[in-house]
Design a protein around this motif. Structure first.
Motif, PDB file in Angstrom:
ATOM      1  N   SER A   1      96.154  -4.090  -6.877  1.00  0.00           N
ATOM      2  CA  SER A   1      96.131  -4.245  -5.528  1.00  0.00           C
ATOM      3  C   SER A   1      96.858  -5.395  -4.986  1.00  0.00           C
ATOM      4  O   SER A   1      97.537  -5.515  -3.914  1.00  0.00           O
ATOM      5  N   ARG A   2      96.488  -6.742  -5.817  1.00  0.00           N
ATOM      6  CA  ARG A   2      97.353  -7.792  -5.397  1.00  0.00           C
ATOM      7  C   ARG A   2      98.652  -7.527  -5.262  1.00  0.00           C
ATOM      8  O   ARG A   2      99.538  -8.211  -4.556  1.00  0.00           O
ATOM      9  N   THR A   3      99.285  -6.873  -6.420  1.00  0.00           N
ATOM     10  CA  THR A   3     100.742  -6.751  -6.516  1.00  0.00           C
ATOM     11  C   THR A   3     101.392  -5.913  -5.204  1.00  0.00           C
ATOM     12  O   THR A   3     102.169  -6.439  -4.550  1.00  0.00           O
ATOM     13  N   VAL A   4     100.700  -4.775  -4.887  1.00  0.00           N
ATOM     14  CA  VAL A   4     101.071  -3.888  -3.814  1.00  0.00           C
ATOM     15  C   VAL A   4     101.067  -4.666  -2.704  1.00  0.00           C
ATOM     16  O   VAL A   4     102.175  -4.938  -1.832  1.00  0.00           O
ATOM     17  N   VAL A   5     100.083  -5.625  -2.288  1.00  0.00           N
ATOM     18  CA  VAL A   5      99.968  -6.498  -1.153  1.00  0.00           C
ATOM     19  C   VAL A   5     101.058  -7.400  -0.977  1.00  0.00           C
ATOM     20  O   VAL A   5     101.799  -7.600  -0.259  1.00  0.00           O
ATOM     21  N   GLU A   6     101.418  -8.206  -2.260  1.00  0.00           N
ATOM     22  CA  GLU A   6     102.402  -9.254  -2.374  1.00  0.00           C
ATOM     23  C   GLU A   6     103.819  -8.521  -1.985  1.00  0.00           C
ATOM     24  O   GLU A   6     104.684  -9.143  -1.376  1.00  0.00           O
ATOM     25  N   ALA A   7     104.074  -7.229  -2.563  1.00  0.00           N
ATOM     26  CA  ALA A   7     105.474  -6.720  -2.341  1.00  0.00           C
ATOM     27  C   ALA A   7     105.505  -6.273  -1.026  1.00  0.00           C
ATOM     28  O   ALA A   7     106.717  -6.038  -0.669  1.00  0.00           O
ATOM     29  N   MET A   8     104.550  -5.783  -0.297  1.00  0.00           N
ATOM     30  CA  MET A   8     104.444  -4.956   0.822  1.00  0.00           C
ATOM     31  C   MET A   8     104.174  -5.506   1.958  1.00  0.00           C
ATOM     32  O   MET A   8     104.810  -5.077   3.231  1.00  0.00           O
ATOM     33  N   ALA A   9     103.042  -6.508   2.172  1.00  0.00           N
ATOM     34  CA  ALA A   9     102.499  -6.846   3.355  1.00  0.00           C
ATOM     35  C   ALA A   9     103.314  -7.512   4.243  1.00  0.00           C
ATOM     36  O   ALA A   9     102.892  -7.488   5.450  1.00  0.00           O
ATOM     37  N   ASP A  10     104.559  -8.278   3.888  1.00  0.00           N
ATOM     38  CA  ASP A  10     105.256  -8.806   4.802  1.00  0.00           C
ATOM     39  C   ASP A  10     106.426  -8.000   5.391  1.00  0.00           C
ATOM     40  O   ASP A  10     107.286  -8.660   5.992  1.00  0.00           O
ATOM     41  N   ARG A  11     106.434  -6.849   4.942  1.00  0.00           N
ATOM     42  CA  ARG A  11     107.475  -6.196   5.347  1.00  0.00           C
ATOM     43  C   ARG A  11     107.163  -4.629   5.789  1.00  0.00           C
ATOM     44  O   ARG A  11     108.142  -4.138   6.593  1.00  0.00           O
ATOM     45  N   VAL A  12     106.370  -4.051   5.353  1.00  0.00           N
ATOM     46  CA  VAL A  12     106.005  -2.629   6.138  1.00  0.00           C
ATOM     47  C   VAL A  12     105.067  -2.797   7.177  1.00  0.00           C
ATOM     48  O   VAL A  12     104.249  -3.787   7.082  1.00  0.00           O
ATOM     49  N   ALA A  13     105.222  -1.812   8.122  1.00  0.00           N
ATOM     50  CA  ALA A  13     104.374  -1.982   9.234  1.00  0.00           C
ATOM     51  C   ALA A  13     102.718  -1.969   8.739  1.00  0.00           C
ATOM     52  O   ALA A  13     101.915  -2.409   9.423  1.00  0.00           O
ATOM     53  N   VAL A  14     102.557  -0.856   7.968  1.00  0.00           N
ATOM     54  CA  VAL A  14     101.319  -0.302   7.905  1.00  0.00           C
ATOM     55  C   VAL A  14     101.176  -0.298   6.365  1.00  0.00           C
ATOM     56  O   VAL A  14     101.649   0.240   5.436  1.00  0.00           O
ATOM     57  N   LEU A  15      99.710  -0.750   5.600  1.00  0.00           N
ATOM     58  CA  LEU A  15      99.260  -0.449   4.517  1.00  0.00           C
ATOM     59  C   LEU A  15      97.929   0.302   4.686  1.00  0.00           C
ATOM     60  O   LEU A  15      97.252  -0.145   5.602  1.00  0.00           O
ATOM     61  N   LYS A  16      97.948   1.079   3.585  1.00  0.00           N
ATOM     62  CA  LYS A  16      96.864   2.112   3.836  1.00  0.00           C
ATOM     63  C   LYS A  16      96.296   2.086   2.271  1.00  0.00           C
ATOM     64  O   LYS A  16      96.418   2.813   1.724  1.00  0.00           O
ATOM     65  N   PRO A  17      94.982   1.172   2.241  1.00  0.00           N
ATOM     66  CA  PRO A  17      94.199   1.559   1.172  1.00  0.00           C
ATOM     67  C   PRO A  17      93.377   2.811   1.040  1.00  0.00           C
ATOM     68  O   PRO A  17      92.708   2.854   2.199  1.00  0.00           O
ATOM     69  N   GLN A  18      93.325   3.320   0.023  1.00  0.00           N
ATOM     70  CA  GLN A  18      92.266   4.544  -0.147  1.00  0.00           C
ATOM     71  C   GLN A  18      91.012   3.945  -0.922  1.00  0.00           C
ATOM     72  O   GLN A  18      90.928   3.742  -2.057  1.00  0.00           O
ATOM     73  N   SER A  19      90.059   3.942   0.068  1.00  0.00           N
ATOM     74  CA  SER A  19      88.822   3.260  -0.462  1.00  0.00           C
ATOM     75  C   SER A  19      88.098   4.053  -1.467  1.00  0.00           C
ATOM     76  O   SER A  19      87.636   3.226  -2.533  1.00  0.00           O
ATOM     77  N   ALA A  20      88.204   5.162  -1.893  1.00  0.00           N
ATOM     78  CA  ALA A  20      87.741   5.774  -3.091  1.00  0.00           C
ATOM     79  C   ALA A  20      88.022   5.252  -4.374  1.00  0.00           C
ATOM     80  O   ALA A  20      87.167   5.093  -5.119  1.00  0.00           O
ATOM     81  N   PHE A  21      89.254   4.832  -4.456  1.00  0.00           N
ATOM     82  CA  PHE A  21      89.735   4.431  -5.746  1.00  0.00           C
ATOM     83  C   PHE A  21      89.047   3.000  -5.895  1.00  0.00           C
ATOM     84  O   PHE A  21      89.225   2.347  -6.908  1.00  0.00           O
TER      85      PHE A  21
END
Ligand SMILES: O=C(O)c1cc(=O)[nH]c(=O)n1[C@@H]1O[C@H](COP(=O)(O)O)[C@@H](O)[C@H]1O
Length: 281
Positions: A48-68
């Motif tokens: 999760s940390r890697t996805v946030v680091e890679a994406m959060a400063d550039r994509v409009a929306v991040l969508k975590p899937q709570s079940a996982f």
């Protein structure tokens, strides 16, 4: 409560500035293995940390899937809280994909969990299921209005099984899915530049010209990548509503990890294809 600017306005701005792509944070056990991580809390946290680091400063929306995250119990939820907070701090809007749906005070409690600004899991928007009746969502609609959050209501989902409910014809001749879209159009009436009450409409569904998708709110469109839809399908599926579409890609991006630049490259390729598909519309 000091409300945020309405979700629809914040989303429109983010889409204009960053493009409309929504990347999922879906830590499937199989992806953890592909990334060389253990299927445990440390693996979940690293993913999760890697996805946030890679994406959060550039994509409009991040969508975590709570079940996982829920799979790991309270420690998984703690990772989810951190991911949501870090993604928002880095400038992404977070749509919590928890597909909640219940009645009365229980629905109100789900809404408090995700849409109250003081909640540890406060998210910019939440996916909700209207299949206990659209009116059962009213506590979530009310709290979203109060806090400046949004909802994405499951209207026409990407999975083939969804049709038996969503395409069913009601006594008034409309399908159940069309009825959900009509409820959302009423919620969004008069909201500019975009309403805060969105629909989930799968990008996998082919021609939807019999549906009125111009309901004044955003259309979350999962199904691109692993489920077989492509960015080029978007104008055909969504017609004139395509400029309100937030296309979601989860595994199609995530399978390129754990390398941050490879994840970014994959998201950029989808973003470019989406831009090209929307250019002629
Ligand atoms: O609400 C959703 O996000 C959703 C609705 C739907 O109709 N179909 C659908 O696939 N999703 C979610 O969108 C994501 C799609 O993931 P990929 O198929 O890996 O891109 C998953 O998190 C699904 O739970």
């Amino acid at each position: 409560m000091s409300p945020l600017e309405p979700f629809g306005a914040r989303l429109r701005r983010a889409m204009d500035e960053r493009g409309p792509l929504c990347v999922g944070i879906d830590p499937h056990a199989s992806l953890l293995a592909e990334w060389g991580l253990n299927d445990d809390i440390a693996g979940l946290e690293r993913f999760s940390r890697t996805v946030v680091e890679a994406m959060a400063d550039r994509v409009a929306v991040l969508k975590p899937q709570s079940a996982f995250f829920e799979r790991f119990g309270s420690r998984g939820l703690a990772v989810l809280e951190t991911s949501v907070q870090e993604a928002r701090a880095a400038g992404a809007l977070v749509v919590m994909d928890a597909k909640r749906g219940d009645i009365g005070s229980t629905m109100a409690a789900y809404a408090e969990a995700f849409l109250h600004p003081d909640a540890p899991l406060f998210s910019d928007a939440l996916t909700v299921s209207p299949y206990l009746g659209y009116g059962s969502l009213s506590p979530a609609v009310a709290l979203a209005r109060e806090s400046g959050a949004g909802l994405f209501v499951l209207a026409l989902t990407s999975n083939p099984e969804g049709g038996e409910v969503q395409h069913a014809i009601r006594p008034d001749g409309r399908t159940v899915g069309a009825t959900m879209l009509a409820h959302l159009a009423a919620e969004n009436a008069g909201e500019e530049p975009l309403g805060s009450f969105g629909a989930v409409v799968g990008a996998t569904l082919g021609d939807l010209s019999s549906y009125d998708l111009d309901m004044g709110g955003p259309l979350l469109a999962p199904g691109i990548g692993a489920q077989g839809a492509t960015p080029a399908d978007l104008p055909r599926v969504f017609g004139s509503a395509v400029r309100n579409v937030v296309p979601n890609v989860s595994r199609g991006v995530l399978r390129h990890g754990p390398d941050v630049s490879a994840l970014r490259g994959a998201a950029e390729r989808f973003a470019t294809e989406i831009q090209a598909a929307l250019a002629g519309v």
